[in-house]
Design a protein around this motif. Sequence first.
Motif, PDB file in Angstrom:
ATOM      1  N   GLU A 137       0.839  -1.211   0.000  1.00  0.00           N
ATOM      2  CA  GLU A 137       0.000   0.000   0.000  1.00  0.00           C
ATOM      3  C   GLU A 137       0.875   1.262   0.000  1.00  0.00           C
ATOM      4  O   GLU A 137       0.649   2.186  -0.784  1.00  0.00           O
ATOM      5  N   LEU A 141       1.061   4.014  -2.851  1.00  0.00           N
ATOM      6  CA  LEU A 141       0.634   5.387  -2.552  1.00  0.00           C
ATOM      7  C   LEU A 141       1.731   6.412  -2.846  1.00  0.00           C
ATOM      8  O   LEU A 141       1.462   7.497  -3.335  1.00  0.00           O
ATOM      9  N   ASP A 195      -0.258  15.031  -0.100  1.00  0.00           N
ATOM     10  CA  ASP A 195      -1.369  14.138  -0.463  1.00  0.00           C
ATOM     11  C   ASP A 195      -1.287  12.851   0.347  1.00  0.00           C
ATOM     12  O   ASP A 195      -2.285  12.342   0.851  1.00  0.00           O
ATOM     13  N   PHE A 196      -0.056  12.351   0.452  1.00  0.00           N
ATOM     14  CA  PHE A 196       0.124  11.086   1.150  1.00  0.00           C
ATOM     15  C   PHE A 196      -0.248  11.218   2.629  1.00  0.00           C
ATOM     16  O   PHE A 196      -0.976  10.387   3.180  1.00  0.00           O
ATOM     17  N   ARG A 198      -2.208  13.374   4.028  1.00  0.00           N
ATOM     18  CA  ARG A 198      -3.663  13.559   4.170  1.00  0.00           C
ATOM     19  C   ARG A 198      -4.369  12.210   4.076  1.00  0.00           C
ATOM     20  O   ARG A 198      -5.211  11.861   4.892  1.00  0.00           O
ATOM     21  N   ARG A 199      -3.962  11.405   3.069  1.00  0.00           N
ATOM     22  CA  ARG A 199      -4.620  10.106   2.890  1.00  0.00           C
ATOM     23  C   ARG A 199      -4.358   9.170   4.071  1.00  0.00           C
ATOM     24  O   ARG A 199      -5.230   8.444   4.517  1.00  0.00           O
ATOM     25  N   TYR A 200      -3.112   9.230   4.583  1.00  0.00           N
ATOM     26  CA  TYR A 200      -2.777   8.366   5.727  1.00  0.00           C
ATOM     27  C   TYR A 200      -3.659   8.725   6.915  1.00  0.00           C
ATOM     28  O   TYR A 200      -4.181   7.860   7.618  1.00  0.00           O
ATOM     29  N   ASN A 201      -3.826  10.027   7.138  1.00  0.00           N
ATOM     30  CA  ASN A 201      -4.660  10.511   8.245  1.00  0.00           C
ATOM     31  C   ASN A 201      -6.115  10.061   8.067  1.00  0.00           C
ATOM     32  O   ASN A 201      -6.747   9.566   8.997  1.00  0.00           O
ATOM     33  N   GLN A 202      -6.618  10.189   6.832  1.00  0.00           N
ATOM     34  CA  GLN A 202      -8.026   9.824   6.582  1.00  0.00           C
ATOM     35  C   GLN A 202      -8.247   8.311   6.656  1.00  0.00           C
ATOM     36  O   GLN A 202      -9.218   7.841   7.226  1.00  0.00           O
ATOM     37  N   GLN A 203      -7.313   7.562   6.062  1.00  0.00           N
ATOM     38  CA  GLN A 203      -7.513   6.105   5.984  1.00  0.00           C
ATOM     39  C   GLN A 203      -7.268   5.387   7.303  1.00  0.00           C
ATOM     40  O   GLN A 203      -7.921   4.401   7.606  1.00  0.00           O
ATOM     41  N   THR A 204      -6.279   5.860   8.076  1.00  0.00           N
ATOM     42  CA  THR A 204      -5.932   5.113   9.292  1.00  0.00           C
ATOM     43  C   THR A 204      -6.479   5.778  10.552  1.00  0.00           C
ATOM     44  O   THR A 204      -6.464   5.170  11.614  1.00  0.00           O
TER      45      THR A 204
END
Lengths: 333, 266
Positions: A137, A141, A195-196, A198-204
């Motif tokens: 992942e 990403l 971007d990464f 932000r996505r890590y914060n949202q996904q995990t």
Amino acid sequence: MIRVRGLKKHYRVHKRPPGAAAALKALFRRDWQTVKAVDGIDFELGAGECVGFLGPNGAGKTTTLKTLAGLLHPSEGEVRVDGHEPQRRESAFLEKIMLVMGQKQQLLWDLPPAETFELNRAIYDVPKDVYRRRLDELVTLLALGELVNKPTRQLSLGERMKCELVAALVHGPKVLFLDEPTIGLDVSMQVAMRDFIRRYNQQTGATILLTSHYMDDVEALCPRVVVIDKGRLSFDGTLASLVQQVKPEKRLTLRFASPTTRAQVEALGTVVKFSAAESELQIPAAQVSAVVAKALGTLPVRDLNVENAPLEEVMSELFARTAADTRSTEAVR
Amino acid sequence: MRGLGRYVSLFGLQLRTSGLLAAQYRWDFLIDGALSVFSAAAALVPLFVVYADERRGIPGWSFEESLVVIGCFLLLQAILEGAINPGLVAVIEHIRKGTLDFVLLKPADAQFLVSTSRFQLWRVAGLVNASIVFTFAFTRLGRWPSAVGVLQMAVLVAAAVWILYSLWIVIVSAAFYVVKIDNLTYLFTSLFDLARWPVTVFRGALRVVFTVLLPLGLMTTYPAEALLGRLDWPTLVASVLGAGLFAAAARAVWLRSIRHYTSAGG
């Protein structure tokens, strides 16, 4: 998730004026002074929050992050991260957190990053199937591909920083302290890192405390900011309220269809930038509609834009105020 | 410490990483090999000088017996330079640059992680030199060590390694308080060089220092006596207990010192 109460970190350092005589004197007798890196701060972060931790150089940001990560022992005060006392460095605590430092690297220099990832997997005791899935992942990403198998020394700074992030995240930390993660990176790499994160914060749902000198990082990632200056907190709230409180004026950018004189533009408000084709004005928020109407009526306006003052200006204004407050407090004493 | 199995597998992984690094620098093998031959020769020359005149020599030690001490010295030197120095020298640099952060952030024992972080595998060449010196010495003596002697020697070498490691940990711990400790490491290496001589060459206060504070006798003389079949059991037991004391003291110093880590930079 994170609770800081009355945190102080003071260092005792020896003070020596320049010159050979002072150096010689210091051999026999040293003058000491106390540096108050952090001087009594309080704040809290809820689970899943992404908060910007801002301040000028030497404000105490990194010291606070290192204290939260358990690397430094507080001189006074109480720090709790997910119920743990960081300085005890319990395994259960260290497995939940990570500190990423843009200016330091943990990757093995002569070997491919994949070797560091594997070493971290073993240290954090991550089951192999979980590790493989997580690594896939992260590599996807961050668009790393085969780079993880190239010796670290052959990677560019941006590629290395991405690999540093992977090394820091193989154990899936719930709390992430990011200290200048985009420092020295080019603009496109900064965007990719943002971007990464932000996505890590949202996904995990990880809790993130971020320091950065790039205000674009903060605007893109942090709805809330905590500002520290000279070891003390000077602001804690949303970005919007920070701007409202420090620099409530709006910026009006006007682009003209034909050349305009400075005097014409000055009639509308305070001119920040002027050229015959485009000008920028600072105007009180309450007068935006009136000024825009006047500009459209009196000037050959082709296009216009209203926005807040740049965050860099807001921050420097805030730091200047804090410095002035400190000087006046010292003068009263 | 969490599960011993986890630490065994971590040790294996760290060793593998050092193996990969060693494979990257194949020329190091030739250079290290040549250096170890030179170092063995340097260790032997003074002995030849001392025993050149039949009237001189070291009281209580024949030339061949002194060679056994040199063999023990070369063996320990290979272990020190191959397994102990590389990781611990790197710690000093980590403290200076502040990159020890990454070790202290890991949920594993920091002393274990730094101690096993790097091995100079090509230094194994030093073990070959030690074997050659042992073979030469015992061939000239016309007898071979007993099984008990070899076992005693193995135990004493393990104790010596533990003491050397503990002394290194104490030196490295000093780096948490003072930035430059290079001179201390040179001093340690120079003092260790004295272990090539049987401890009986030192007299008076020096004898006490090199038996108790920096137990050179325990490091090379006692293992050599074990191989020569003349070591008494109480000395062996005292040596193992002494090694345990050194290790406990070093651990206490390390744990106290990491509290003083100020994490340079940033």
